[in-house]
Design an enzyme around this catalytic site. Sequence first.
Site, mmCIF file in Angstrom:
data_model
loop_
_atom_site.group_PDB
_atom_site.id
_atom_site.type_symbol
_atom_site.label_atom_id
_atom_site.label_comp_id
_atom_site.label_asym_id
_atom_site.label_seq_id
_atom_site.Cartn_x
_atom_site.Cartn_y
_atom_site.Cartn_z
ATOM 1 N N THR A 77 -88.141 42.989 -31.225
ATOM 2 C CA THR A 77 -88.686 42.648 -29.902
ATOM 3 C C THR A 77 -87.662 42.667 -28.762
ATOM 4 O OG1 THR A 77 -90.430 41.365 -30.905
ATOM 5 C CG2 THR A 77 -89.883 40.816 -28.627
ATOM 6 N N ASP A 136 -98.423 40.963 -32.378
ATOM 7 C CA ASP A 136 -97.226 40.730 -33.197
ATOM 8 C C ASP A 136 -97.460 39.524 -34.125
ATOM 9 O OD1 ASP A 136 -94.328 41.459 -33.665
ATOM 10 O OD2 ASP A 136 -94.119 39.330 -33.204
HETATM 11 P P1 AMP Z 1 -89.885 39.435 -33.414
HETATM 12 O O1 AMP Z 1 -91.218 39.676 -33.977
HETATM 13 O O2 AMP Z 1 -89.028 38.594 -34.303
HETATM 14 O O3 AMP Z 1 -89.151 40.683 -33.031
HETATM 15 O O4 AMP Z 1 -90.072 38.588 -32.073
HETATM 16 C C1 AMP Z 1 -91.325 38.265 -31.523
HETATM 17 C C2 AMP Z 1 -91.281 36.897 -30.905
HETATM 18 O O5 AMP Z 1 -90.412 36.873 -29.773
HETATM 19 C C3 AMP Z 1 -92.605 36.433 -30.339
HETATM 20 O O6 AMP Z 1 -93.405 35.861 -31.311
HETATM 21 C C4 AMP Z 1 -92.201 35.416 -29.307
HETATM 22 O O7 AMP Z 1 -92.249 34.125 -29.842
HETATM 23 C C5 AMP Z 1 -90.750 35.739 -29.007
HETATM 24 N N1 AMP Z 1 -90.567 36.048 -27.586
HETATM 25 C C6 AMP Z 1 -91.169 36.993 -26.864
HETATM 26 N N2 AMP Z 1 -90.772 36.987 -25.582
HETATM 27 C C7 AMP Z 1 -89.873 35.983 -25.466
HETATM 28 C C8 AMP Z 1 -89.095 35.467 -24.395
HETATM 29 N N3 AMP Z 1 -89.174 36.001 -23.177
HETATM 30 N N4 AMP Z 1 -88.273 34.441 -24.668
HETATM 31 C C9 AMP Z 1 -88.186 33.912 -25.900
HETATM 32 N N5 AMP Z 1 -88.901 34.358 -26.959
HETATM 33 C C10 AMP Z 1 -89.739 35.382 -26.759
HETATM 34 ZN ZN ZN Z 2 -92.036 42.624 -30.746
HETATM 35 ZN ZN ZN Z 3 -92.543 40.740 -34.525
#
Ligand code: AMP
Ligand code: ZN
Ligand code: ZN
Length: 405
Positions: A67, A188
């Site tokens: 992400t 997601d």
């Molecule tokens: P991942 O699937 O581990 O790559 O990351 C996804 C997660 O990133 C999401 O479920 C959110 O909780 C988190 N996320 C998305 N945008 C933000 C942000 N601006 N600040 C902090 N966490 C975020």
């Molecule tokens: Zn993502």
């Molecule tokens: Zn993810």
Amino acid sequence: MKKFKLFLLFLLVLTSINIAQKPYVLLVSFDGFRWDYLNRNITPNLEKIYSEGVRAISLQPVFPSKTFPNHISIITGMYPANHGIITNIFENPTTNEWYKLSDRNSVRNSKWYLGEPFWETAKRNGIKTACFFWPSSSVNDKNYKCDHYKLYDGKIPNKVRVDSVIAWLSKPYSQRAHFITLYFSDTDDYGHRYGPNSKEINVAISRLDSVAGYIVSSLEKIGMKDSVNVIFVSDHGMTEISKDKLINIEKLLSGFDVKLSNVGPLMMVEPKKNRIDEVYNYLKSHAKHFKVYKRDEVPEYFHFSKNPFIYSIVLIADLHWSLVDNEHVAMFTGKNEDNAGNHGYDNHIMDMHGYFVAEGPAFKRGYQCGTLLNIDIYPLLCKIFNIYPRSNIDGKLERIGFILR
Ligand code: AMP
Ligand code: ZN
Ligand code: ZN
């Protein structure tokens, strides 16, 4: 007096030309919305939007297909090794400080960020910006951060996010943002929990398709549908993972003194300085269902070498496989089926690709094209606003500019 009136008229014409010319862009991210979710016949709103605009077959993420690296590549036009956010979690091995997306202080600390986000480029060119979430939009640096931003809170309902953006767009002209971001995590969340082929993921896809419909109808309501360019993207796709496809690297390396970073599709290994070759050779001889590279040997097409925070050895799991350490085994073997999907794998594999749909006065109508690269979105935004991109980016307008009218 007559001359003065003429001068005023001249000024008025100049201002109205300027008003008419300054575009609006709303950049919307649906986290983890895989490219083929658009082919499931459950996205009528997005289908209507791209029938009046542009749709790419897919949007290729950068490696690792996670992400934070990807949202920041989209907004800076740079590979993670160049914009600095190489994964969601990493260490500066010199100071032993960690960057973690779950740690608000590190996420807001400007020292990790090496690229220029589009909203900063826009601000320098006199364009007001607003972010209802986007990774790095709230970085504590007056130049880097978005003019208006919200601290991330995943519990804020989707409707509230859209309504706030519509309220920003309804402000008097002089206060109105022309570049706005929005972010939603439903696909997601459900993709991780139930997997990309579950019936549950279709609920999240439909929900976000309704959000797309609500954005367009809300723009219509305030009379701005024809003036706002709306770009819908995702940061990556999703693939199924399995409890039977786990490799415990910590166990495998139990005879060595190493530091490990990240679990899942990517793991980085830092042995003691004089034992890098030994650990590398050992991993190479046990590399079943994953690839092993020394940092400088990671294939060029991953653009994942030239950053001092990448550990000496990089492991990339084959699709569907997960690299784990002792601490995280339980997370991947838990009884409840809440870890059925993941992303972060080789960004060239179609399961990791996201989607791209755009509509508005800047875009061609009813136009479909092949795969686009997410690093090319930054120069695309610069072109729409007719401003210069930074010269040190990896994105190229030549690869994407043809979708504009
Ligand atoms: P991942 O699937 O581990 O790559 O990351 C996804 C997660 O990133 C999401 O479920 C959110 O909780 C988190 N996320 C998305 N945008 C933000 C942000 N601006 N600040 C902090 N966490 C975020
Ligand atoms: Zn993502
Ligand atoms: Zn993810």
